[in-house]
Design an enzyme around this catalytic site. Structure first.
Site, PDB file in Angstrom:
ATOM      1  N   GLU A  63      24.263 -43.725   2.089  1.00  0.00           N
ATOM      2  CA  GLU A  63      24.245 -45.159   2.383  1.00  0.00           C
ATOM      3  C   GLU A  63      22.901 -45.778   1.994  1.00  0.00           C
ATOM      4  O   GLU A  63      22.834 -46.885   1.458  1.00  0.00           O
ATOM      5  CB  GLU A  63      24.505 -45.394   3.886  1.00  0.00           C
ATOM      6  CG  GLU A  63      25.959 -45.194   4.270  1.00  0.00           C
ATOM      7  CD  GLU A  63      26.142 -45.116   5.786  1.00  0.00           C
ATOM      8  OE1 GLU A  63      26.831 -45.988   6.335  1.00  0.00           O
ATOM      9  OE2 GLU A  63      25.581 -44.181   6.410  1.00  0.00           O
ATOM     10  N   TYR A  64      21.851 -45.018   2.254  1.00  0.00           N
ATOM     11  CA  TYR A  64      20.518 -45.491   1.896  1.00  0.00           C
ATOM     12  C   TYR A  64      20.428 -45.665   0.374  1.00  0.00           C
ATOM     13  O   TYR A  64      19.981 -46.689  -0.128  1.00  0.00           O
ATOM     14  CB  TYR A  64      19.471 -44.487   2.393  1.00  0.00           C
ATOM     15  CG  TYR A  64      18.060 -44.826   1.987  1.00  0.00           C
ATOM     16  CD1 TYR A  64      17.292 -45.687   2.759  1.00  0.00           C
ATOM     17  CD2 TYR A  64      17.512 -44.293   0.822  1.00  0.00           C
ATOM     18  CE1 TYR A  64      15.998 -46.021   2.378  1.00  0.00           C
ATOM     19  CE2 TYR A  64      16.225 -44.617   0.430  1.00  0.00           C
ATOM     20  CZ  TYR A  64      15.467 -45.477   1.209  1.00  0.00           C
ATOM     21  OH  TYR A  64      14.198 -45.800   0.816  1.00  0.00           O
ATOM     22  N   LEU A 113     -17.382 -34.124   7.993  1.00  0.00           N
ATOM     23  CA  LEU A 113     -17.743 -33.800   9.367  1.00  0.00           C
ATOM     24  C   LEU A 113     -18.506 -32.496   9.433  1.00  0.00           C
ATOM     25  O   LEU A 113     -18.333 -31.618   8.602  1.00  0.00           O
ATOM     26  CB  LEU A 113     -16.463 -33.640  10.200  1.00  0.00           C
ATOM     27  CG  LEU A 113     -15.615 -34.883  10.408  1.00  0.00           C
ATOM     28  CD1 LEU A 113     -14.329 -34.506  11.130  1.00  0.00           C
ATOM     29  CD2 LEU A 113     -16.385 -35.917  11.208  1.00  0.00           C
ATOM     30  N   LYS A 157      -6.527 -31.588  12.681  1.00  0.00           N
ATOM     31  CA  LYS A 157      -7.175 -31.727  11.387  1.00  0.00           C
ATOM     32  C   LYS A 157      -6.205 -31.236  10.323  1.00  0.00           C
ATOM     33  O   LYS A 157      -6.013 -30.040  10.142  1.00  0.00           O
ATOM     34  CB  LYS A 157      -8.470 -30.913  11.361  1.00  0.00           C
ATOM     35  CG  LYS A 157      -9.263 -31.097  10.082  1.00  0.00           C
ATOM     36  CD  LYS A 157     -10.640 -30.477  10.240  1.00  0.00           C
ATOM     37  CE  LYS A 157     -11.512 -30.701   9.034  1.00  0.00           C
ATOM     38  NZ  LYS A 157     -10.955 -30.293   7.764  1.00  0.00           N
ATOM     39  N   ARG A 185     -10.840 -40.071  -1.871  1.00  0.00           N
ATOM     40  CA  ARG A 185     -12.185 -39.959  -1.329  1.00  0.00           C
ATOM     41  C   ARG A 185     -13.239 -39.860  -2.431  1.00  0.00           C
ATOM     42  O   ARG A 185     -14.304 -40.438  -2.326  1.00  0.00           O
ATOM     43  CB  ARG A 185     -12.273 -38.730  -0.417  1.00  0.00           C
ATOM     44  CG  ARG A 185     -13.672 -38.513   0.113  1.00  0.00           C
ATOM     45  CD  ARG A 185     -13.708 -37.387   1.128  1.00  0.00           C
ATOM     46  NE  ARG A 185     -15.020 -37.286   1.709  1.00  0.00           N
ATOM     47  CZ  ARG A 185     -16.036 -36.638   1.168  1.00  0.00           C
ATOM     48  NH1 ARG A 185     -15.881 -36.031   0.020  1.00  0.00           N
ATOM     49  NH2 ARG A 185     -17.200 -36.597   1.760  1.00  0.00           N
ATOM     50  N   LYS A 200     -13.038 -25.822  13.731  1.00  0.00           N
ATOM     51  CA  LYS A 200     -12.243 -25.141  12.703  1.00  0.00           C
ATOM     52  C   LYS A 200     -11.599 -23.888  13.265  1.00  0.00           C
ATOM     53  O   LYS A 200     -12.258 -23.081  13.911  1.00  0.00           O
ATOM     54  CB  LYS A 200     -13.146 -24.728  11.543  1.00  0.00           C
ATOM     55  CG  LYS A 200     -13.740 -25.888  10.810  1.00  0.00           C
ATOM     56  CD  LYS A 200     -12.852 -26.356   9.702  1.00  0.00           C
ATOM     57  CE  LYS A 200     -13.387 -25.863   8.394  1.00  0.00           C
ATOM     58  NZ  LYS A 200     -13.081 -26.716   7.283  1.00  0.00           N
ATOM     59  N   CYS A 260      -7.824 -12.927 -29.412  1.00  0.00           N
ATOM     60  CA  CYS A 260      -6.889 -12.423 -28.393  1.00  0.00           C
ATOM     61  C   CYS A 260      -5.912 -13.533 -28.007  1.00  0.00           C
ATOM     62  O   CYS A 260      -6.326 -14.652 -27.693  1.00  0.00           O
ATOM     63  CB  CYS A 260      -7.677 -11.958 -27.170  1.00  0.00           C
ATOM     64  SG  CYS A 260      -6.635 -11.526 -25.785  1.00  0.00           S
TER      65      CYS A 260
END
Ligand code: IVH
Length: 664
Positions: free
Chosen positions: A34-35, A82, A114, A135, A313, A428
């Site tokens: 339907e979508y 961080l 995290k 970033r 961590k 090679c």
């Protein structure tokens, strides 16, 4: 409004609602079929009425035109990283520092998972998604808007609250869940393409492709963890920011907790360490943030990270399995790398069947023989490795580095003082195959469609004897190869042709000179401007380029003295690749990284001129004075900004001093 316009609007609203229900809330109301039907109808209408097109339409999710490269964009404020706490004691140390610096004030922590992906900034204006920036180096990232648009859980339109209406930024993690990751790798295996080592690399590789359709097929997710306006926190606390993002329709991780103190934080950490495999995506720890923004401000930043947050961590995940063989791979510089073939084993939700052993010395250090049971380890962003032998196998068989190259039979040497063994035959075929794959790879010449299986055939059938031969391949030669048709052959020839337009640094990086990657290639391009100038330079001259030391210079020098490489360069010149670029006079200006505020009227420069001059020198000009301001340039009748600068003890200068710094 016409009928069509009304229907388009209605369909978009409906699709948006269902997208949110499906991808964010995880509670769909309609079937996929339907979508799809709604989506098809909207596509039809948009095709019939191009005037109704809109960038925030759900049809944009399928991914539009490919692009040639990514534009660099400066972040509204740096995207920092961080500091880490590797155990409970280090987390308690962090808490003690916070407590001391806040001098008796009470405070709370927001504990968040995290996630292991790549941090991305999503920008909105007037309630519409307008730009996505990776970033990058934290200051400058790449514009990946068209790709991010295909992330189904990213809202393209939001009902922005007062205060967010003009614009805001949601920063968060773009991730690939484990199911999508396993599926992608299975697909890549079937196509003879290299697997992604982990979901994080897969997410990064999927967001940074030039073909948005590819991103669309990869099923990425975006989980925001910051809400900013003009680079600063938009609300008074992290908890409110996350609630607001949730209300706006973002997929904020539900696994978070507002904690009264460090004990509660530790509980949260322990709980998710035990249950991490039940999550649909990889996490590598918990991020702990002081909740109140006023307190965050009071705590401030060190040179590279906030003092108000820390990443706790989790240790890398380990598992035991058996080494059933050791294969030797030959890389593009002829280096022989031993790889352990393992009995497949699930480590933290990802199936591992190979682990690198780096070199002969490493195998010696581990005391490893074939047949041994070993401990393997996978930590978020690296290729699985063998940590130690847990039980010696019986039988077991020692590994010896072959004296002859496993691919071409050429002589293998290990030079004095080096840990790597190398096949010295420059002809090679393994080396040639790897060089071609490197040449075509993302971030180098970016030739889509030139995967491992195809390169194998091209080399084995003798169609290519060096990378320059790529440029004379014809559709006729290609269409008869396995898994190729007329259409894909034509497309590949087109892609190869397009790659000729790559700028000089790409060409340099593509040559495969040892130690010359993208970054060094950029510096070389900037200082020499011509490939021939680099090829002809002495070792001393080469070192004039930024970040090029004796070792790198020597490697470049030697590369261009080899007759074989000289003929490769000639071949590429014949093919019409870009061999020159304009030399940039100043790559980063003297004011790079500095923020200025102008106040009062200056004797000679107008406000606009002063701003332009500062920006040309790489500086930023801000509207108001804050702790982040480096200099205030004050003229006649400077008012409150000057007072504020004095109060914050910020350096103040006049026009004359500014001009002197600019070198006038
Ligand atoms: S806060 C200055 N929150 O972990 C604040 N980061 O080492 C930095 N990450 O680069 C980010 N989940 O890619 C924050 N809930 C979360 C996060 C998170 C994952 C990543 C992010 C960042 C790295 C920090």
């Amino acid at each position: 409004m016409t009928n069509a316009a009304r229907e388009v609007e209605r369909l978009r609203a409906e699709l948006r609602r269902h997208e949110h229900l499906y991808y964010v809330a995880d509670s769909p109301e309609i079937s996929d079929a339907e979508y799809d039907a709604l989506m098809r109808r909207l596509m039809e209408l948009e095709k019939e009425h191009p005037e109704l097109a809109s960038p925030d339409s759900p049809t944009g999710r399928v991914g539009g035109k490919a692009r040639e490269g990514f534009v660099k964009v400066r972040h509204s404020s740096p995207m920092l990283s961080l500091d880490n706490a590797l155990n409970e004691a280090e987390l308690r140390d962090f808490d003690r520092r916070v407590r001391e610096l806040l001098r008796g004030e009470s405070y709370r922590y927001m504990a968040e998972l995290k996630m292991d992906g790549l941090s991305t900034a999503m920008r909105y204006r007037n309630g519409r998604f307008v730009q996505a920036v990776t970033r990058g180096d934290g200051e400058i990232g790449e514009d990946v808007t068209e790709n991010a648009r295909t992330i189904r859980s990213l809202p393209l339109r939001v009902e922005a609250d007062e205060g967010l209406r003009d614009g805001f930024e949601a920063r968060g993690e773009t991730v690939m869940n484990r199911r999508a990751f396993e599926r992608l790798n299975a697909e890549r295996d079937a196509n003879g393409q290299a697997r992604f080592a982990n979901p994080r690399n897969a997410a990064a590789g999927s967001l940074r492709v030039l073909e948005p359709r590819v991103t669309a097929s990869r099923r990425l997710d975006f989980h925001p963890y910051f809400l900013l306006v003009e680079g600063e926190p938009a609300l008074g606390s992290q908890s409110e920011a996350l609630e607001t993002l949730e209300r706006l329709g973002f997929k904020v991780s539900r696994q978070r907790r507002l904690c009264g103190g460090v004990e509660e934080v530790l509980e949260f950490c322990a709980r998710w360490e035990a249950e991490r495999d039940t999550l649909p995506y990889e996490i590598d720890g918990v991020v702990v943030k002081v909740d109140a923004v006023a307190q965050q401000r009071a705590l401030g930043f060190t040179a590279k990270a906030p003092r108000w947050a820390i990443a706790y961590k989790y240790p890398a995940r380990q598992a035991k399995t058996r080494v059933v063989g050791i294969e030797v791979q030959v890389g593009r510089t002829g280096t022989l790398t031993p790889v352990a073939v393992l009995e497949p084993k699930e480590v933290g939700g990802v199936t591992v069947s190979r682990a690198t052993l780096h070199n002969e010395d490493e195998i010696g250090r581990l005391g490893l023989e074939i047949g041994d049971e070993v401990v393997i380890e996978r930590s978020g962003d690296v290729i699985p490795k063998v940590v130690r032998v847990s039980v010696q196998g019986s039988p077991r068989k020692p590994f010896r580095m072959p004296a002859r190259c496993p691919v071409c039979g050429g002589t293998v040497v290990r030079e004095e003082g080096e840990s790597a063994s190398r096949c010295i035959n420059t002809n090679c075929s393994a080396r040639l195959k790897q060089s071609i794959l490197h040449f075509a790879s993302r971030g180098v010449m970016n030739i889509d469609g030139l995967g491992e299986a195809l390169v194998e055939q091209l080399v084995d059938k003798g169609l290519i004897t060096n990378v320059a031969d790529l440029y004379s391949l014809t559709v006729e030669q290609l269409e008869n190869l396995d898994r190729m048709g007329a259409k894909s052959a034509a497309k590949l020839v087109e892609n190869i042709g397009k790659s000729k337009r790559n700028p000089l640094p790409r060409v340099l990086a593509a040559l495969g000179i040892r130690f010359v990657g993208e970054r060094t290639a950029n510096f070389l391009g900037d200082s020499f401007g011509e490939l021939d100038a680099i090829a002809g330079a002495t070792v001393e001259e080469l070192q004039e380029a930024e970040e090029v030391g004796p070792k790198v210079a020597e490697s470049i020098y030697r590369f261009f003295r080899e007759p074989r490489n000289q003929s490769l360069v000639e071949g590429l010149r014949q093919a019409g690749l870009v061999f020159s670029q304009e030399i940039k006079r100043s790559i980063v200006g003297p004011f790079h990284g500095l923020t200025f505020v102008l106040t009062g009227s200056l004797p000679n420069l107008s406000r606009e001129e002063a701003k332009r001059r500062i920006e040309e020198a790489g500086g930023k000009v801000a509207g108001s004075v804050s702790k982040k301001t480096h200099y205030v340039v004050a003229g006649e009748d400077a008012g409150s900004k000057l007072a504020k600068a004095k109060q914050l003890k910020i350096a103040i200068m006049n026009e004359e001093q500014l001009l002197a710094l600019l070198g006038d």
